[in-house]
Write a protein that holds these residues in place. Structure first.
Motif, PDB file in Angstrom:
ATOM      1  N   UNK A  13       1.393   6.168   0.739  1.00 50.87           N
ATOM      2  CA  UNK A  13       1.921   5.323   1.801  1.00 50.87           C
ATOM      3  C   UNK A  13       2.029   6.002   3.147  1.00 50.87           C
ATOM      4  N   UNK A  14       1.277   7.090   3.354  1.00 44.87           N
ATOM      5  CA  UNK A  14       1.334   7.806   4.625  1.00 44.87           C
ATOM      6  C   UNK A  14       0.510   7.095   5.690  1.00 44.87           C
ATOM      7  N   UNK A  15      -0.671   6.638   5.320  1.00 46.32           N
ATOM      8  CA  UNK A  15      -1.580   5.968   6.254  1.00 46.32           C
ATOM      9  C   UNK A  15      -2.706   5.342   5.455  1.00 46.32           C
ATOM     10  N   UNK A  16      -3.487   4.502   6.113  1.00 43.86           N
ATOM     11  CA  UNK A  16      -4.686   3.994   5.460  1.00 43.86           C
ATOM     12  C   UNK A  16      -5.662   5.153   5.298  1.00 43.86           C
ATOM     13  N   UNK A  17      -6.662   4.986   4.434  1.00 46.16           N
ATOM     14  CA  UNK A  17      -7.633   6.078   4.251  1.00 46.16           C
ATOM     15  C   UNK A  17      -8.334   6.417   5.554  1.00 46.16           C
ATOM     16  N   UNK A 105      -4.853  -3.920   8.152  1.00 44.27           N
ATOM     17  CA  UNK A 105      -6.100  -3.919   7.378  1.00 44.27           C
ATOM     18  C   UNK A 105      -7.217  -4.362   8.311  1.00 44.27           C
ATOM     19  N   UNK A 106      -8.045  -3.420   8.733  1.00 44.30           N
ATOM     20  CA  UNK A 106      -9.098  -3.756   9.678  1.00 44.30           C
ATOM     21  C   UNK A 106      -8.555  -3.892  11.092  1.00 44.30           C
ATOM     22  N   UNK A 123      -5.414   1.303  -1.728  1.00 44.27           N
ATOM     23  CA  UNK A 123      -6.602   0.866  -2.460  1.00 44.27           C
ATOM     24  C   UNK A 123      -7.073  -0.498  -1.987  1.00 44.27           C
ATOM     25  N   UNK A 124      -6.140  -1.421  -1.777  1.00 45.19           N
ATOM     26  CA  UNK A 124      -6.530  -2.753  -1.313  1.00 45.19           C
ATOM     27  C   UNK A 124      -7.114  -2.676   0.093  1.00 45.19           C
ATOM     28  N   UNK A 125      -6.524  -1.862   0.960  1.00 42.49           N
ATOM     29  CA  UNK A 125      -7.061  -1.688   2.309  1.00 42.49           C
ATOM     30  C   UNK A 125      -8.493  -1.176   2.253  1.00 42.49           C
ATOM     31  N   UNK A 126      -8.719  -0.180   1.410  1.00 42.28           N
ATOM     32  CA  UNK A 126     -10.054   0.394   1.267  1.00 42.28           C
ATOM     33  C   UNK A 126     -11.059  -0.672   0.841  1.00 42.28           C
ATOM     34  N   UNK A 127     -10.668  -1.484  -0.134  1.00 42.08           N
ATOM     35  CA  UNK A 127     -11.584  -2.501  -0.647  1.00 42.08           C
ATOM     36  C   UNK A 127     -11.832  -3.610   0.387  1.00 42.08           C
TER      37      UNK A 127
END
Length: 271
Positions: A13-17, A105-106, A123-127
């Motif tokens: 939960x630090x940041x998005x990938x 997200x995006x 994981x959801x953000x990545x996908x």
């Protein structure tokens, strides 16, 4: 268990990938006191990870949060802005934006408004930002002038941007105004400023752009009141499940294809 550093930071939960990769590039992350390298593998149970000198605890993962925001004009879709502009996180209460790693997200352009999902589910953000995703996004767009059916058909079939043709799009004529036209556009890709660039190329620049839906997730539903600009709501359980089901075919590993595409998009956003 070892995993790529950017994936670990996202899961904690630090940041998005994507943002974690940028933090690593800017030398903000260290592993056991040594500057981290992009793509480096770590074991959060054994290695000491610090961000800006602060240790990250492997057991600190917060509960997953999913938010839908109606982004106003002039607000940037990032967690931090070096120019000091208002970010989407500034529109959330402190309990949501502090210490849980929530991120957009995006992207939604600063001069555009509408639906934007924020979460700390890496994981959801990545996908959802993966090049293979196919979740349609619906936009209400006002363009200058009155494009003909021939022009709209060109838009539907795809237009060359940066040497690569856009995917087929749904383009519907909603309303003819005095000096402009209102269109509804549904895209299944998210290239940088895509609608604006295509409209400009076809000779009908965008006057106003508003995203009304992300897949089946809408700013207004039978169960919830319409979100005003700047307001947010938590996604319902069935909405989260829908996003997860729509992206379950996408792998969670960091492929070279994904990293190349993300790096390209980051360069485009900085132009």
């Amino acid at each position: 268990m070892e995993a790529r550093l950017q994936k670990v930071l996202s899961e904690l939960g630090i940041a998005s990938r994507r943002e974690a990769e940028e933090m690593i590039r800017r030398s903000r992350v260290r592993i056991n006191g040594v500057l981290a390298q992009l793509g480096q593998k770590v074991d959060p149970e054994k290695d000491t990870i610090t961000v800006d000198g602060q240790p990250i605890l492997a057991k600190r993962r917060p509960p997953l949060v999913y938010v839908l925001l109606n982004k106003p004009l002039g607000v940037v879709s990032t967690c931090h802005d070096p120019q000091g502009r208002t970010t989407v996180l500034d529109l959330l209460p402190p309990k949501l934006r502090q210490d849980i790693g929530i991120h957009p997200v995006g992207r939604l352009d600063v001069n555009s408004s509408g639906a934007l999902i924020l979460t700390n589910d890496g994981d959801l953000t990545f996908k959802l930002t993966h090049p293979r995703h196919s979740i349609p996004k619906t936009y209400q767009v006002v363009v200058q002038g009155h494009p003909s059916e021939v022009v709209l058909e060109k838009w539907r079939r795809g237009v060359l941007l940066d040497g690569r043709k856009t995917r087929p799009a749904q383009v519907s004529y909603l309303e003819r105004l005095t000096n402009s036209s209102r269109l509804e556009i549904v895209l299944q890709e998210g290239r940088n400023r895509q609608i604006r660039r295509v409209a400009e190329q076809l000779g009908y620049p965008v006057v106003k752009l508003h995203r009304s839906a992300i897949g089946s997730i809408q700013l207004k539903t039978p169960k919830t009141p319409s979100l005003k600009e700047g307001q947010y709501r938590f996604l319902q359980d069935d909405e989260v499940r829908c996003l997860q089901n729509q992206t379950k075919h996408i792998p969670t590993n960091d492929s070279a294809e994904v990293r190349s595409r993300q790096n390209h998009e980051m360069v485009q956003e900085k132009k």
